[in-house]
Design an enzyme around this catalytic site. Structure first.
Site, PDB file in Angstrom:
ATOM      1  N   CYS A 161       0.834  -1.205   0.000  1.00 63.39           N
ATOM      2  CA  CYS A 161       0.000   0.000   0.000  1.00 63.39           C
ATOM      3  C   CYS A 161       0.874   1.263   0.000  1.00 63.39           C
ATOM      4  O   CYS A 161       1.562   1.538  -0.964  1.00 63.39           O
ATOM      5  CB  CYS A 161      -0.984  -0.035   1.168  1.00 63.39           C
ATOM      6  SG  CYS A 161      -2.282   1.205   1.008  1.00 63.39           S
ATOM      7  N   HIS A 206      -3.930  -4.791  -0.383  1.00 64.26           N
ATOM      8  CA  HIS A 206      -3.559  -5.362   0.913  1.00 64.26           C
ATOM      9  C   HIS A 206      -3.652  -6.887   0.857  1.00 64.26           C
ATOM     10  O   HIS A 206      -4.740  -7.423   1.048  1.00 64.26           O
ATOM     11  CB  HIS A 206      -4.489  -4.833   2.005  1.00 64.26           C
ATOM     12  CG  HIS A 206      -4.245  -3.399   2.328  1.00 64.26           C
ATOM     13  ND1 HIS A 206      -3.244  -2.990   3.160  1.00 64.26           N
ATOM     14  CD2 HIS A 206      -4.850  -2.268   1.890  1.00 64.26           C
ATOM     15  CE1 HIS A 206      -3.235  -1.672   3.248  1.00 64.26           C
ATOM     16  NE2 HIS A 206      -4.206  -1.207   2.481  1.00 64.26           N
ATOM     17  N   GLU A 256      -2.797  -8.913   3.014  1.00 66.06           N
ATOM     18  CA  GLU A 256      -3.188  -9.406   4.342  1.00 66.06           C
ATOM     19  C   GLU A 256      -4.686  -9.297   4.584  1.00 66.06           C
ATOM     20  O   GLU A 256      -5.201  -9.830   5.548  1.00 66.06           O
ATOM     21  CB  GLU A 256      -2.404  -8.657   5.435  1.00 66.06           C
ATOM     22  CG  GLU A 256      -2.844  -7.219   5.722  1.00 66.06           C
ATOM     23  CD  GLU A 256      -2.361  -6.177   4.723  1.00 66.06           C
ATOM     24  OE1 GLU A 256      -1.816  -6.552   3.662  1.00 66.06           O
ATOM     25  OE2 GLU A 256      -2.545  -4.974   5.002  1.00 66.06           O
TER      26      GLU A 256
END
Lengths: 193, 252
Positions: free
Chosen positions: A77, A175, A177
């Site tokens: 990001c 992202h 994650e």
């Protein structure tokens, strides 16, 4: 394997840490140059604002450290944006690892670009097992322009770099994650590089 | 293409989900983490956890729960209920939530929106608005929809955008629980009036209702609770249906 997550004044580190632990790896969140330099993988995460993040990195000499890393390093990001040359966000000179600028989305659609979007033109090992139709989660108002180093594109208002790579440096605007199994696979691919 | 998001909402009391669930292969239906994991597997795009007790004693329970959710869940999630201060927000975000949702506290002290946006980024701030159509006007309600204010919904949505809200979660109290569909008119007016994502909430009863809200308004996402909890509309069926109807959704 030693995985270092660079600790600095940008949020979202906990989620990255959790995602790595879910994959069965241990990791450390650190701003120690020595630990970062000696890690076998480095993750440079970030949610926040470009100029204050760069200021912090410079003050703690993390800017030169990051540029000098030779092991696989993944920006996420804001991390990807800071690895570019320049960001329009508060007129910020960035690390210059990637030969691309970061610009603000024109307000033709909702900004930030928030939500799940699919990747296009995937290149390289980071995307093993991932296809163009797979969706990942984005939240950003600024984007890295397409460049020679783009390894995945995405379209929102215009086409931009969803992921970039140069030598040992990798980065994603999205992202991983927070991108369910697709993101987990991408993180796993990175950790297995 | 950016996808329309489907968001299940889980009501939490004392660290447990409140409403009954009839998922057969879930070990503990009252465990929010188990239910959340189930929704993730089914293809939910985000989750909202709403702490409906939200008393002072429960804040610790909530932050422990948020940490647990964050360890187990790999999609974005929002936590709301009883968030009154920057300190409350900090606890929730540090525990691993991606966003917080504020409602009555934003009405009481609108600067809270700006304070959260400045410290954690606009993307963190979801302003939840409970609205009801009364005497020809959409009005903002607070305290779980129990107390009317004099604020017009259309004025409030513009104000929260200016103050730095990242998203608006708009619940029509006229439609909530009725299963007759989302409040299309107000959802459309709000989503046209602001340049931040609007999550439509209240009234979902059928798959067609989701299609309507995405075709007839600019809503970026739709939220529902009971139809998902009770398995009335399995998320994969809903997503497949929307895809056949040419609405961009993320299918697994």
């Amino acid at each position: 394997m030693q995985i270092a997550i660079i600790k600095y004044n940008a949020g979202n580190i906990k989620s990255v840490e959790n995602a790595i632990r879910r994959l069965g790896y241990e990791c450390m969140v650190t701003d120690s140059p020595e630990l970062i330099r000696n890690a076998s993988k480095v993750i440079f995460p970030g949610v926040g604002e470009a100029s204050s993040a760069m200021q912090y990195l410079k003050k703690h000499h993390l800017d030169t450290l990051i540029k000098s890393l030779t092991q696989p390093t993944l920006g996420i990001c804001l991390g990807q944006q800071l690895m570019c040359k320049y960001s329009e966000e508060n007129d910020t000179e960035c690390l210059g690892i990637f030969d691309a600028d970061v610009k603000k989305f024109p307000p033709e659609e909702l900004v930030p670009h928030m939500g799940w979007n699919n990747l296009e033109n995937l290149k390289g090992n980071l995307f093993n097992g991932i296809s163009d139709e797979d969706n990942v989660y984005f939240v950003h108002s600024y984007y890295a322009e397409l460049s020679e180093e783009t390894i995945a594109a995405c379209k929102y208002i215009l086409p931009f770099s969803a992921a970039m790579q140069k030598d040992n440096f990798y980065a994603t605007q999205f992202h991983p994650e927070k991108s369910a199994w697709v993101g987990e696979r991408i993180l796993k691919n990175f950790l297995e590089l | 293409m950016l996808k329309k998001r489907i968001i299940p909402c889980l009501d939490i009391r004392d660290g447990r989900t409140v409403k009954g669930i009839n998922f057969i292969d879930i070990r503990d239906a009252g465990d929010p983490v188990e239910l959340a994991k189930r929704y993730v597997q089914e293809g939910a795009d985000e989750l909202v956890f709403l702490d409906i007790t939200a008393t002072h004693e429960n804040r610790k329970t909530l932050s422990v729960l948020v940490e647990k959710i964050s360890r187990e869940i790999n999609i974005p999630f929002t936590v709301g209920g009883g968030i009154n201060s920057l300190a409350d927000v900090s606890v929730i975000i540090k525990a691993g939530a991606d966003k917080v949702s504020i409602n009555s506290s934003a009405v009481k002290r609108p600067e809270l929106i700006t304070e959260i946006a400045e410290q954690f980024g606009s993307q963190c701030v979801v302003v939840a608005i409970d609205t009801k159509f009364v005497n020809g006007e959409w009005i903002v309600y607070v305290h779980g929809g129990r107390i009317p204010t004099e604020i017009k919904t259309m004025d409030w949505v513009k104000q929260v955008e200016e103050l730095g809200a990242g998203e608006i979660l708009l619940t029509s109290m006229n439609n909530d629980g009725m299963k007759t569909g989302f409040a299309l008119e107000i959802t459309n007016s709000v989503s046209q009036a602001v340049n931040i994502p609007v999550i439509a909430s209240g009234g979902a009863g059928t798959k067609e209702h989701f299609k309507e809200v995405f075709l007839q308004t600019k809503a970026s996402a739709a939220l529902a609770a009971s139809i998902f909890h009770f398995g009335e509309i399995p998320i994969p069926d809903l997503k497949n249906y929307l895809q056949t109807e040419k609405i961009p959704v993320r299918c697994l």
